[in-house]
Design a protein around this motif. Structure first.
Motif, PDB file in Angstrom:
ATOM      1  N   SER A  26      -2.937   7.730   1.960  1.00  0.00           N
ATOM      2  CA  SER A  26      -2.527   7.421   3.329  1.00  0.00           C
ATOM      3  C   SER A  26      -1.729   6.125   3.363  1.00  0.00           C
ATOM      4  N   ALA A  27      -0.997   5.938   4.437  1.00  0.00           N
ATOM      5  CA  ALA A  27      -0.257   4.687   4.601  1.00  0.00           C
ATOM      6  C   ALA A  27      -1.218   3.508   4.663  1.00  0.00           C
ATOM      7  N   ARG A  28      -2.380   3.714   5.268  1.00  0.00           N
ATOM      8  CA  ARG A  28      -3.365   2.627   5.341  1.00  0.00           C
ATOM      9  C   ARG A  28      -3.894   2.263   3.954  1.00  0.00           C
ATOM     10  N   GLU A  29      -4.156   3.280   3.144  1.00  0.00           N
ATOM     11  CA  GLU A  29      -4.655   3.004   1.789  1.00  0.00           C
ATOM     12  C   GLU A  29      -3.592   2.304   0.948  1.00  0.00           C
ATOM     13  N   LEU A  30      -2.363   2.766   1.056  1.00  0.00           N
ATOM     14  CA  LEU A  30      -1.287   2.143   0.275  1.00  0.00           C
ATOM     15  C   LEU A  30      -1.059   0.701   0.726  1.00  0.00           C
ATOM     16  N   LEU A  31      -1.133   0.466   2.012  1.00  0.00           N
ATOM     17  CA  LEU A  31      -0.988  -0.895   2.513  1.00  0.00           C
ATOM     18  C   LEU A  31      -2.067  -1.803   1.936  1.00  0.00           C
ATOM     19  N   GLU A  32      -3.297  -1.338   1.911  1.00  0.00           N
ATOM     20  CA  GLU A  32      -4.388  -2.183   1.397  1.00  0.00           C
ATOM     21  C   GLU A  32      -4.179  -2.513  -0.079  1.00  0.00           C
ATOM     22  N   LEU A  33      -3.661  -1.561  -0.859  1.00  0.00           N
ATOM     23  CA  LEU A  33      -3.355  -1.846  -2.262  1.00  0.00           C
ATOM     24  C   LEU A  33      -2.349  -2.981  -2.369  1.00  0.00           C
ATOM     25  N   HIS A  34      -1.315  -2.930  -1.518  1.00  0.00           N
ATOM     26  CA  HIS A  34      -0.291  -3.978  -1.573  1.00  0.00           C
ATOM     27  C   HIS A  34      -0.811  -5.308  -1.035  1.00  0.00           C
ATOM     28  N   HIS A  36      -3.800  -6.339  -1.313  1.00  0.00           N
ATOM     29  CA  HIS A  36      -4.639  -6.884  -2.382  1.00  0.00           C
ATOM     30  C   HIS A  36      -3.776  -7.572  -3.432  1.00  0.00           C
ATOM     31  N   ARG A  37      -2.645  -6.950  -3.814  1.00  0.00           N
ATOM     32  CA  ARG A  37      -1.750  -7.578  -4.791  1.00  0.00           C
ATOM     33  C   ARG A  37      -1.146  -8.868  -4.222  1.00  0.00           C
ATOM     34  N   ILE A  38      -0.799  -8.850  -2.953  1.00  0.00           N
ATOM     35  CA  ILE A  38      -0.258 -10.064  -2.328  1.00  0.00           C
ATOM     36  C   ILE A  38      -1.299 -11.180  -2.375  1.00  0.00           C
ATOM     37  N   ALA A  39      -2.544 -10.848  -2.078  1.00  0.00           N
ATOM     38  CA  ALA A  39      -3.604 -11.859  -2.125  1.00  0.00           C
ATOM     39  C   ALA A  39      -3.788 -12.416  -3.525  1.00  0.00           C
ATOM     40  N   GLU A  40      -3.552 -11.580  -4.537  1.00  0.00           N
ATOM     41  CA  GLU A  40      -3.688 -12.018  -5.926  1.00  0.00           C
ATOM     42  C   GLU A  40      -2.553 -12.941  -6.360  1.00  0.00           C
ATOM     43  N   ARG A  41      -1.312 -12.598  -6.001  1.00  0.00           N
ATOM     44  CA  ARG A  41      -0.163 -13.260  -6.612  1.00  0.00           C
ATOM     45  C   ARG A  41       0.626 -14.171  -5.683  1.00  0.00           C
ATOM     46  N   ASN A  42       0.615 -13.886  -4.397  1.00  0.00           N
ATOM     47  CA  ASN A  42       1.469 -14.670  -3.503  1.00  0.00           C
ATOM     48  C   ASN A  42       1.057 -16.133  -3.361  1.00  0.00           C
ATOM     49  N   PRO A  43      -0.237 -16.478  -3.401  1.00  0.00           N
ATOM     50  CA  PRO A  43      -0.573 -17.903  -3.293  1.00  0.00           C
ATOM     51  C   PRO A  43       0.106 -18.766  -4.347  1.00  0.00           C
ATOM     52  N   PRO A  75      12.396   8.741   5.262  1.00  0.00           N
ATOM     53  CA  PRO A  75      12.430   8.583   3.801  1.00  0.00           C
ATOM     54  C   PRO A  75      11.596   7.422   3.286  1.00  0.00           C
ATOM     55  N   LEU A  76      11.295   6.448   4.149  1.00  0.00           N
ATOM     56  CA  LEU A  76      10.467   5.304   3.735  1.00  0.00           C
ATOM     57  C   LEU A  76       9.091   5.356   4.390  1.00  0.00           C
ATOM     58  N   HIS A  77       8.692   6.531   4.859  1.00  0.00           N
ATOM     59  CA  HIS A  77       7.421   6.667   5.575  1.00  0.00           C
ATOM     60  C   HIS A  77       6.269   6.007   4.824  1.00  0.00           C
ATOM     61  N   GLY A  78       5.623   5.049   5.511  1.00  0.00           N
ATOM     62  CA  GLY A  78       4.402   4.449   4.998  1.00  0.00           C
ATOM     63  C   GLY A  78       4.574   3.392   3.927  1.00  0.00           C
ATOM     64  N   LEU A  79       5.801   3.107   3.497  1.00  0.00           N
ATOM     65  CA  LEU A  79       5.995   2.119   2.440  1.00  0.00           C
ATOM     66  C   LEU A  79       5.939   0.707   3.016  1.00  0.00           C
ATOM     67  N   ALA A 169       6.577  -8.594  -8.743  1.00  0.00           N
ATOM     68  CA  ALA A 169       5.131  -8.822  -8.794  1.00  0.00           C
ATOM     69  C   ALA A 169       4.332  -7.684  -8.176  1.00  0.00           C
ATOM     70  N   GLY A 170       5.002  -6.637  -7.691  1.00  0.00           N
ATOM     71  CA  GLY A 170       4.298  -5.494  -7.128  1.00  0.00           C
ATOM     72  C   GLY A 170       3.767  -5.710  -5.727  1.00  0.00           C
ATOM     73  N   MET A 171       4.279  -6.716  -5.027  1.00  0.00           N
ATOM     74  CA  MET A 171       3.826  -6.964  -3.654  1.00  0.00           C
ATOM     75  C   MET A 171       4.464  -6.003  -2.661  1.00  0.00           C
ATOM     76  N   VAL A 172       5.647  -5.494  -2.974  1.00  0.00           N
ATOM     77  CA  VAL A 172       6.346  -4.503  -2.151  1.00  0.00           C
ATOM     78  C   VAL A 172       7.016  -3.511  -3.095  1.00  0.00           C
ATOM     79  N   PRO A 173       7.235  -2.254  -2.652  1.00  0.00           N
ATOM     80  CA  PRO A 173       7.882  -1.280  -3.518  1.00  0.00           C
ATOM     81  C   PRO A 173       9.399  -1.317  -3.464  1.00  0.00           C
ATOM     82  N   LEU A 174       9.967  -1.872  -2.391  1.00  0.00           N
ATOM     83  CA  LEU A 174      11.407  -1.978  -2.191  1.00  0.00           C
ATOM     84  C   LEU A 174      11.680  -3.280  -1.446  1.00  0.00           C
ATOM     85  N   ALA A 175      12.931  -3.743  -1.493  1.00  0.00           N
ATOM     86  CA  ALA A 175      13.286  -4.945  -0.739  1.00  0.00           C
ATOM     87  C   ALA A 175      14.755  -4.902  -0.378  1.00  0.00           C
TER      88      ALA A 175
END
Length: 469
Positions: A26-34, A36-43, A75-79, A169-175
């Protein structure tokens, strides 16, 4: 998550989008994965700014509900997506990296933001930039410095440095980002991702202070060339508010790419454009390795270079003119709120005359004609993206390259901005690393309008690269 256990934030954007459409995640599950990665690496890395997890969660939930109701997903649904902090997003803090706009919240979306939202992406925040996107090193007095994900003591490049770092760093899939003198290509090279400066007119921009501005353009970034094409399919295409936009629909770039076979490809390769700029030997070695790889795969590789006489003067004149027109009044009112290098660039535009501008456009017209002639004999030009590997993050810019002094914050970016004024599409593709593991991209250039062909060549080159992961 209901399936696809191998899917992760490091999966391709196309794989993530397909899993979302198939309801494997789900979009909610994918968001939580990202998140979590942001919390790990963005600080540590400081790539994503103005993060708003709760607003993102509400948007992701709405995306899931729409899909469940049978709405055709974009085409970018849920990303998950973070917009460059120089691009206005309605209702979202947008600072341009300047203390003068530290609390600025726009009321409308820029066209690039509008298109990404309409394609179904889930906004999560913004990506960090230099002050007013000036300079290829991302730091500003509002949010601080963005660091390189491969070596946090090094620069992530700029001005789309936050975007490139977040991708790598895997915080987003596209930019997405923008490029005047290399602001999509340079950070892509520094962070080991792919960045495209499209043909002028391919990605229209609105609104603009100068509707006929021709040096800056928006464009996509991704971890693979195929993913980049997906985002380009959303960003590209005409819009009635942008009269200079090319007429090809963005859907041209949506189908999966077929890598162009290197056999028979006519490649002009040069580590320094015939002495047009200094280049670090470690960067030059990667460009030469790319030439050997292409030749080994059957390409015809030669050392021809286009005639770029006047390109340096043309770029510097148009950049100073643009900066003075855009920021001159603001600098006069708040001279203490601008970094010195940006203030100097703005003031350089104050003494320009009508004949100076006319000469710059005559030079640019001549450059365009010479590039058309060059690409009648060659399919692509290959050269460095950046003249140096990622430099220490506590420097504003490199002061010397291979023993040659750099006098300003622009000098070390010639390999990118000399291409800017040709109007041709140029892509940065990761190809190797320095001996100490820093990413190095190669820049591939094609004739104006040949963006799809350029992506097909880049996809082939990607297969031969020592990818930076």
């Amino acid at each position: 998550m209901t399936g696809g256990p191998a899917l992760s934030v490091d999966s391709t954007a196309r794989a993530q989008a397909a899993a979302l459409r198939a309801k494997e995640i789900s979009a909610r599950e994918l968001l939580e994965l990202h998140l979590h990665r942001i919390a790990e690496r963005n600080p540590q890395l400081n790539a994503v700014v103005s993060l708003d997890p709760e607003r993102a969660r509400a948007t992701a939930a709405a995306a899931d509900e729409a899909l469940a109701a049978g709405t055709d997903p974009g085409p970018l649904h849920g990303l998950p997506f973070a917009f460059k902090d120089t691009h206005d997003a309605a209702g979202w803090r947008t600072t341009y990296g300047s203390p003068l706009f530290a609390e600025h919240v726009p009321e409308t979306d820029e066209l690039v933001v509008e298109r990404i939202r309409r394609a179904g992406a889930v906004p999560i925040g913004k990506t960090n930039v230099p002050e007013f996107a000036a300079g290829s090193h991302t730091f500003n007095p509002v949010f601080g410095t963005t660091l390189n994900p491969h070596d946090p003591s090094r620069s992530a490049g700029g001005s789309s440095g936050g975007a490139a770092c977040a991708l790598a760093a895997g915080m987003v899939p596209l930019a997405e980002g923008s490029d005047m003198g290399g602001s999509l290509r340079n950070p892509a090279s520094f962070c080991g991702v792919v960045g495209l400066r499209p043909s002028w007119g391919r990605v229209p921009e609105w609104p603009q202070a100068n509707m006929w501005e021709t040096t800056s353009t928006g464009g996509p970034m991704a971890r693979t060339v195929g993913d980049l094409a997906l985002l380009l399919s959303v960003l590209a295409g005409p819009d009635p508010r942008a009269p200079h936009a090319l007429g090809d629909p963005g859907a041209t770039f949506a189908p999966p790419l077929e890598p162009a076979p290197p056999a028979g490809l006519r490649v002009a390769l040069s580590p320094d454009l015939g002495g047009a700029f200094a280049v670090d030997p470690e960067v030059g070695a990667v460009v030469e390795a790319a030439g050997r790889a292409l030749a080994g795969a059957g390409a015809s590789v030669g050392s021809a270079v286009p005639d770029l006489t006047g390109a340096d003067e043309c770029f510097r004149t148009l950049r100073a003119w643009h900066f003075q027109a855009r920021f001159g009044d603001l600098l006069a009112e708040h001279p203490e709120q601008f970094k010195a290098s940006l203030a100097a660039n703005i003031r350089a535009g104050e003494t320009l005359t009508g004949p100076d501008i006319a000469l710059a456009y005559r030079r640019r017209s001549a450059l365009a004609q010479r590039m058309r002639e060059f690409f009648a004999e060659h399919d692509v030009l290959v050269l460095p993206v950046s003249q140096v590997p990622p430099f220490p993050a506590d420097q504003e810019f490199p002061t010397a390259i291979d023993g040659r002094p750099m006098e300003s914050y622009l000098d070390w970016m010639r390999s990118a901005y000399l291409i800017t004024v040709t109007g041709c599409p140029a892509i940065s593709v990761p190809f190797g690393t320095t001996p100490d593991g820093l990413p190095v991209g190669i820049q591939i250039v094609a004739r104006h309008g040949a963006d799809r062909r350029l992506l097909e060549v880049a996809a082939a080159v990607e297969q031969y690269s020592n990818h930076c992961q």
